[in-house]
Design an enzyme around this catalytic site. Structure first.
Site, short mmCIF file in Angstrom:
data_model
loop_
_atom_site.label_atom_id
_atom_site.label_comp_id
_atom_site.label_asym_id
_atom_site.label_seq_id
_atom_site.Cartn_x
_atom_site.Cartn_y
_atom_site.Cartn_z
N HIS A 174 105.25 44.50 36.15
CA HIS A 174 104.23 44.06 35.18
C HIS A 174 104.74 44.17 33.74
O HIS A 174 103.95 44.36 32.82
CB HIS A 174 102.93 44.87 35.32
CG HIS A 174 102.47 45.02 36.73
ND1 HIS A 174 101.68 44.10 37.37
CD2 HIS A 174 102.74 45.98 37.65
CE1 HIS A 174 101.46 44.50 38.62
NE2 HIS A 174 102.10 45.64 38.82
N GLU A 234 117.69 30.12 25.97
CA GLU A 234 116.44 29.38 25.77
C GLU A 234 116.54 27.95 26.29
O GLU A 234 115.62 27.42 26.91
CB GLU A 234 116.05 29.37 24.29
CG GLU A 234 115.44 30.69 23.83
CD GLU A 234 115.22 30.76 22.32
OE1 GLU A 234 114.70 31.79 21.87
OE2 GLU A 234 115.58 29.81 21.60
N SER A 293 119.46 30.40 11.92
CA SER A 293 118.30 29.64 11.48
C SER A 293 118.65 28.96 10.17
O SER A 293 119.39 29.49 9.35
CB SER A 293 117.12 30.60 11.29
OG SER A 293 116.17 30.02 10.41
#
Ligand code: ARG
Length: 466
Positions: free
Chosen positions: A165, A299, A286
Site C-alpha cells: 500500500h 517516465e 528543465s
C-alpha cells in the site's frame, strides 16, 4: 464517365478484369508499401524458397529459377543500399518486388507467382519477420535480466524498506527487490518462447485460401525457411492473426513490467525518497527551473506502455468481425505490430544500461526503513516462538507500536523495559529480531529476502540466463 473528376492511374497486376483504372485516392488509400516495405528482406527470402521448391517439383524450369535467384539477389542489394524504387502504384512490398523482378528477369519474374497468392505470401512474411523480432526482444530481455542480476549480486545484503500500500511494511534487500523484476522478465521470455512456437508455422501453399492445383512441396519450403511445420488448414493459414495478437499480449506484459519498474524508479529518484541516483546521462533538465534533474527516460517508458496496450486492443478489434478467409482488413495488422516491436525494443534498450548504472543510496533506504516500525512482524514472530498464539502476539505488538508512536520513535528504538510492559515473554534476546539486518536474515528460505537466499537466487538466475 462517372469518375470524370477523379485522377486516373496506371494498370496493375490485377487490372485485366477492370474497365477503369483505379482512382488516385483509392490507390493511395489501399496501398501499404509505405510501411510494409519493412518486410522486404523476408519477402525475398520467402520468394527464393518458393521458387526453389517450384523448380524442384518441376513446376518451374531451372533456368527460370536461376533468373529469379539472380534478380532477387540484385533486389536485396538495392533495398539494402536504399536504392530500390518503391512505387505506390505497385501497392505493397509484394507488388513492388515482383515488378522489379520482372524488369530484371523478364518472364521468369512473371512466373514466380505460380501456386502462390499475396494472401499466403504476406502471412509468411509477417511470421518470418516477427520470428526475428521475437529473437531480438528475447536477447534484449536477457540483457536486462543480466543487469538486474548483477546489481542484485552487488546489493544482496543492502537493506531497504519493502512496501505494501506504499506504506513501509517489512525490510527487504535491494537485491531481492531487483530480482522480483528479473523474475518477471524471465517469465516474459518464457511467454515469448511459447508464442514463437505458434508464429513459426508456414502458411505458404495455402495460396488464396483453398490451396493450389500444382504439385507443391510445402515441407521443403518450411525447412528452407526454418519453420517448425506447415499450417494445417489453408483457410486458417491465410486468415489467422492469433500469433500477432498473442505477441502483442506478450509485449504488453513486458511493458507492464517495465512501466511498474519505471514508476518505482521515478518515486525512488524523488528527493522525498532519495533511494537511488541514476547517471546524469539518463536525465534531462528543465527549461525554466535550473535546479531540476528529471527522470525522463523512465517516465517515457511508463508513458509508452499505453501505445503498446492500444495496439493489442487494435489487433483484437481488427479480427473480431472478419469472415473467413483473407480480407483487406488484415493489412491493418502491420502498423500496430511494427510499432509494438519498435517501442518494446527501444524501452528495453533504454533500461538495460539504466539498471546497470543505478546507484542505491544506503543511508536514505535505512532511514526510511527505520521510520515505519518495519520489524513489528518480527517482534510478533518472536513472541510466537516464545509460545504466544500469533493473534495475541499481534495484539501485544500493536500496542507497543502505539507506544512507540506516542514516544515519537521507531518500535525498535523502545527500551527493553518499555517493551516488556507489553509481554513478559520478551527477553534480552529480542534485539536480534528488532534490527533490520536480523529481520532480513531471518527470512531464510527459498524465495525469501535473506542475503544468503538472494545470493542463491542470483546463482540460479545466472544459470538460467546463460
Ligand atoms: N498488402 C496486403 C496485406 O498486407 C497483401 C495481401 C493482399 N491480398 C489481397 N487479396 N488483396 O494484407
Amino acid at each position: 464517365m462517372a469518375k470524370a473528376a477523379s485522377k486516373q492511374t496506371k494498370a496493375k497486376t490485377w487490372s485485366g478484369r477492370f474497365r477503369q483504372p483505379v482512382d488516385a485516392f483509392v490507390q493511395r488509400f489501399t496501398a501499404s508499401v509505405g510501411f510494409d516495405r519493412r518486410l522486404a528482406a523476408h519477402d525475398i527470402a520467402g520468394s527464393l524458397a518458393h521458387a526453389r521448391m517450384l523448380a524442384a517439383c518441376g513446376v518451374l524450369s531451372n533456368d527460370d529459377r536461376k533468373a529469379i535467384e539472380k534478380g532477387l539477389a540484385a533486389i536485396r542489394a538495392e533495398v539494402r543500399a536504399g536504392r530500390f524504387d518503391w512505387r505506390i502504384e505497385d501497392e505493397d512490398v509484394h507488388g513492388n518486388i515482383e515488378r522489379r523482378l520482372t524488369e530484371l528477369a523478364g518472364d521468369a519474374g512473371r512466373r514466380l507467382h505460380t501456386a502462390r497468392s499475396r494472401n499466403d505470401q504476406v502471412a509468411t512474411d509477417v511470421r518470418l519477420w516477427l520470428r526475428d523480432e521475437i529473437d531480438a526482444i528475447d536477447a534484449a530481455l536477457g540483457g536486462l535480466e543480466r543487469s538486474l542480476v548483477a546489481q542484485a549480486a552487488r546489493h544482496a545484503a543492502l537493506v531497504m524498506p519493502g512496501f505494501t500500500h506504499l506504506q513501509v511494511a517489512q525490510p527487504v534487500t535491494f537485491g531481492h527487490h531487483l530480482l522480483a523484476y528479473a523474475t518477471m522478465f524471465a517469465r516474459d521470455r518464457a511467454r515469448l518462447a511459447d508464442c514463437r512456437k505458434r508464429v513459426n508455422v508456414l502458411p505458404l501453399g495455402a495460396a488464396a485460401l483453398a490451396g493450389t492445383t500444382f504439385p507443391i512441396d510445402r515441407a521443403r519450403v518450411a525447412r528452407e525457411l526454418g519453420f517448425d511445420g506447415v499450417a494445417a488448414n489453408s483457410i486458417d493459414a491465410v486468415s489467422d492473426r492469433d500469433f500477432a495478437i498473442e505477441f502483442a499480449a506478450c509485449a504488453s506484459l513486458v511493458m507492464v513490467h517495465l512501466s511498474r519498474f519505471a514508476e518505482e524508479l521515478i518515486l525512488w529518484m524523488s528527493p522525498r525518497f532519495g533511494f537511488v541516483k541514476i547517471p546524469d546521462r539518463f536525465c534531462t533538465g528543465s527549461s525554466i527551473m535550473p535546479q531540476k534533474k528529471n527522470p525522463d527516460v523512465p517516465e517515457l517508458v511508463r508513458g509508452k506502455s499505453g501505445r503498446v496496450f492500444g495496439h493489442l486492443v487494435a489487433l483484437l478489434a481488427l479480427m473480431k468481425g472478419q469472415p473467413l478467409a483473407y480480407n483487406k482488413d488484415n493489412q491493418e495488422d502491420k502498423e500496430p505490430l511494427f510499432d509494438t516491436v519498435d517501442t518494446v525494443k527501444d524501452c528495453l534498450a533504454s533500461f538495460a544500461p539504466l539498471v546497470a548504472g543505478l546507484q542505491p543510496q544506503a543511508k536514505a533506504m535505512r532511514t526510511a526503513a527505520l521510520e515505519g516500525h518495519a520489524t513489528a512482524t518480527d517482534l510478533a514472530d518472536y513472541l510466537v516462538r516464545k509460545g504466544l498464539p500469533f493473534r495475541d502476539a499481534h495484539e501485544a505488538v500493536a500496542r507497543a507500536v502505539r507506544a512507540a508512536e506516542d514516544a515519537g520513535c521507531d518500535l525498535a528504538a523502545l527500551p527493553l523495559k518499555v517493551l516488556q510492559r507489553f509481554s513478559r515473554r520478551i527477553g534480552k534476546d529480542v534485539v536480534r529480531s528488532l534490527t533490520l539486518e536480523g529481520s532480513v536474515a531471518a527470512r531464510d528460505h527459498p524465495g525469501g529476502t535473506a542475503p544468503a537466499q538472494v545470493r542463491a537466487a542470483v546463482a540460479r538466475a545466472r544459470k538460467r540466463s546463460r
